[in-house]
Design a protein around this motif. Sequence first.
Motif, PDB file in Angstrom:
ATOM      1  N   LYS A  44       0.874  -1.271   0.025  1.00 47.07           N
ATOM      2  CA  LYS A  44      -0.096  -0.070   0.076  1.00 47.07           C
ATOM      3  C   LYS A  44       0.752   1.148  -0.101  1.00 47.07           C
ATOM      4  O   LYS A  44       0.330   2.408   0.167  1.00 47.07           O
ATOM      5  CB  LYS A  44      -0.972  -0.097   0.913  1.00 47.07           C
ATOM      6  N   GLY A  45       1.960   1.053  -0.381  1.00 46.31           N
ATOM      7  CA  GLY A  45       2.960   2.316  -0.461  1.00 46.31           C
ATOM      8  C   GLY A  45       3.230   2.900  -1.716  1.00 46.31           C
ATOM      9  O   GLY A  45       2.658   2.149  -2.867  1.00 46.31           O
ATOM     10  N   PRO A  46       3.770   3.880  -1.887  1.00 49.35           N
ATOM     11  CA  PRO A  46       3.978   4.590  -2.973  1.00 49.35           C
ATOM     12  C   PRO A  46       4.904   3.788  -3.997  1.00 49.35           C
ATOM     13  O   PRO A  46       5.890   3.043  -3.538  1.00 49.35           O
ATOM     14  CB  PRO A  46       4.328   6.125  -2.950  1.00 49.35           C
ATOM     15  N   ARG A  47       4.987   3.927  -5.229  1.00 53.56           N
ATOM     16  CA  ARG A  47       6.080   3.465  -5.941  1.00 53.56           C
ATOM     17  C   ARG A  47       7.454   4.360  -5.895  1.00 53.56           C
ATOM     18  O   ARG A  47       7.416   5.392  -5.431  1.00 53.56           O
ATOM     19  CB  ARG A  47       5.724   3.870  -7.654  1.00 53.56           C
ATOM     20  N   ALA A  54       4.147   9.748  -8.463  1.00 54.78           N
ATOM     21  CA  ALA A  54       3.890   8.434  -7.542  1.00 54.78           C
ATOM     22  C   ALA A  54       3.298   8.991  -6.299  1.00 54.78           C
ATOM     23  O   ALA A  54       2.355   8.126  -5.582  1.00 54.78           O
ATOM     24  CB  ALA A  54       5.105   7.880  -7.351  1.00 54.78           C
ATOM     25  N   ASP A  76      -0.452   9.705  -7.095  1.00 54.32           N
ATOM     26  CA  ASP A  76      -1.148   8.632  -7.303  1.00 54.32           C
ATOM     27  C   ASP A  76      -1.253   7.832  -5.929  1.00 54.32           C
ATOM     28  O   ASP A  76      -2.659   7.369  -5.706  1.00 54.32           O
ATOM     29  CB  ASP A  76      -0.290   7.497  -8.150  1.00 54.32           C
ATOM     30  N   TRP A  77      -0.428   7.918  -5.085  1.00 59.75           N
ATOM     31  CA  TRP A  77      -0.527   7.253  -3.815  1.00 59.75           C
ATOM     32  C   TRP A  77      -1.742   7.753  -2.902  1.00 59.75           C
ATOM     33  O   TRP A  77      -2.480   7.143  -2.419  1.00 59.75           O
ATOM     34  CB  TRP A  77       0.644   7.289  -3.096  1.00 59.75           C
ATOM     35  N   ARG A  78      -1.659   9.259  -3.056  1.00 56.77           N
ATOM     36  CA  ARG A  78      -2.735  10.047  -2.079  1.00 56.77           C
ATOM     37  C   ARG A  78      -3.879   9.492  -2.570  1.00 56.77           C
ATOM     38  O   ARG A  78      -4.936   9.218  -2.066  1.00 56.77           O
ATOM     39  CB  ARG A  78      -2.403  11.376  -2.336  1.00 56.77           C
ATOM     40  N   GLN A 120      -4.985   6.927  -4.366  1.00 51.96           N
ATOM     41  CA  GLN A 120      -5.370   5.431  -4.030  1.00 51.96           C
ATOM     42  C   GLN A 120      -5.902   5.466  -2.553  1.00 51.96           C
ATOM     43  O   GLN A 120      -6.717   4.889  -2.207  1.00 51.96           O
ATOM     44  CB  GLN A 120      -4.120   4.775  -4.334  1.00 51.96           C
ATOM     45  N   MET A 121      -5.028   6.098  -1.607  1.00 53.86           N
ATOM     46  CA  MET A 121      -5.374   6.096  -0.091  1.00 53.86           C
ATOM     47  C   MET A 121      -6.765   6.755  -0.014  1.00 53.86           C
ATOM     48  O   MET A 121      -7.617   6.338   0.947  1.00 53.86           O
ATOM     49  CB  MET A 121      -4.344   6.773   0.475  1.00 53.86           C
TER      50      MET A 121
END
Length: 72
Positions: free
Chosen positions: A31-34, A48, A51-53, A55-56
């Motif tokens: 569940k971490g960023p790339r 990245a 994208d992570w934000r 997705q979270m």
Amino acid sequence: MNKPCYTVIEFCKEHGDISKVFFYKLLKLGKGPRLMKVGRRTLITAEAAADWRKQMEQDSNPSWIDSGFVAL
């Protein structure tokens, strides 16, 4: 202007002041960023991080909220 890349410490500080331990726990859970490696450095690009934000945020909102369902 946003930074093009974050170090792990910068990323943690800029994203809710999360701990490095929690950051690596997220990575272990998938569940971490790339990440990208540049020499010995581990970096997270601004893309990245964004994208992570996103997705979270999606993972944090139950699907029934978007469906218009209202609990009484």
